[in-house]
Design a protein around this motif. Sequence first.
Motif, PDB file in Angstrom:
ATOM      1  N   ARG A  45       1.007  -1.132  -0.090  1.00  0.00           N
ATOM      2  CA  ARG A  45      -0.098   0.035  -0.220  1.00  0.00           C
ATOM      3  C   ARG A  45       1.024   1.443  -0.223  1.00  0.00           C
ATOM      4  O   ARG A  45       0.707   1.569  -1.273  1.00  0.00           O
ATOM      5  N   VAL A  94      -5.869   6.424  -5.879  1.00  0.00           N
ATOM      6  CA  VAL A  94      -7.069   6.251  -5.267  1.00  0.00           C
ATOM      7  C   VAL A  94      -7.375   4.238  -5.266  1.00  0.00           C
ATOM      8  O   VAL A  94      -7.603   3.799  -4.427  1.00  0.00           O
ATOM      9  N   VAL A  95      -6.429   3.149  -5.728  1.00  0.00           N
ATOM     10  CA  VAL A  95      -6.263   1.926  -6.698  1.00  0.00           C
ATOM     11  C   VAL A  95      -5.820   1.453  -4.526  1.00  0.00           C
ATOM     12  O   VAL A  95      -5.939   0.357  -3.926  1.00  0.00           O
ATOM     13  N   ALA A  97      -5.388   3.648  -1.853  1.00  0.00           N
ATOM     14  CA  ALA A  97      -6.575   3.827  -1.318  1.00  0.00           C
ATOM     15  C   ALA A  97      -7.145   2.973  -1.077  1.00  0.00           C
ATOM     16  O   ALA A  97      -7.875   2.519   0.255  1.00  0.00           O
ATOM     17  N   THR A  98      -7.400   2.014  -2.267  1.00  0.00           N
ATOM     18  CA  THR A  98      -8.408   0.947  -1.892  1.00  0.00           C
ATOM     19  C   THR A  98      -7.908  -0.512  -1.788  1.00  0.00           C
ATOM     20  O   THR A  98      -8.266  -1.498  -1.281  1.00  0.00           O
ATOM     21  N   ILE A  99      -6.449  -0.734  -1.546  1.00  0.00           N
ATOM     22  CA  ILE A  99      -6.125  -1.520  -1.464  1.00  0.00           C
ATOM     23  C   ILE A  99      -6.096  -1.987   0.480  1.00  0.00           C
ATOM     24  O   ILE A  99      -5.902  -1.150   1.537  1.00  0.00           O
ATOM     25  N   ASN A 100      -6.707  -2.808   0.582  1.00  0.00           N
ATOM     26  CA  ASN A 100      -6.773  -3.904   1.485  1.00  0.00           C
ATOM     27  C   ASN A 100      -5.580  -3.765   2.464  1.00  0.00           C
ATOM     28  O   ASN A 100      -5.009  -5.463   2.144  1.00  0.00           O
TER      29      ASN A 100
END
Length: 105
Positions: A45, A94-95, A97-100
């Motif tokens: 991340r 943005v991608v 930020a969406t990574i778990n």
Amino acid sequence: MTEAPASHAHQHGPVGRFLRTNLPILLVVAVLVVAAVLLAQDRWRRGAFVIGGATLLAAALRLCLPTLRVGVLAVRSKPFDVGAYTVLGGSIIVVAATINSLGVT
């Protein structure tokens, strides 16, 4: 004593000239090296955020520097390059930020 002073480019030699000519891309590459270190340490991340930041840095450098100074960051016209770098860098962030994170930051 009528000798002309040495030009500024010759005083620093080829290494200084290389650094001045390629400083924008070297800055971006330095940030990408930091991202690669983070990715190698399984910090996906953070590494992705840094890659997005490097792309946004390229956009800022392309926007602020004249075309002759920006070097290989100049691919197309200035508006196209700035727009493309900004959209790409923003998308990567943005991608990222969406990574778990799954407990890993």
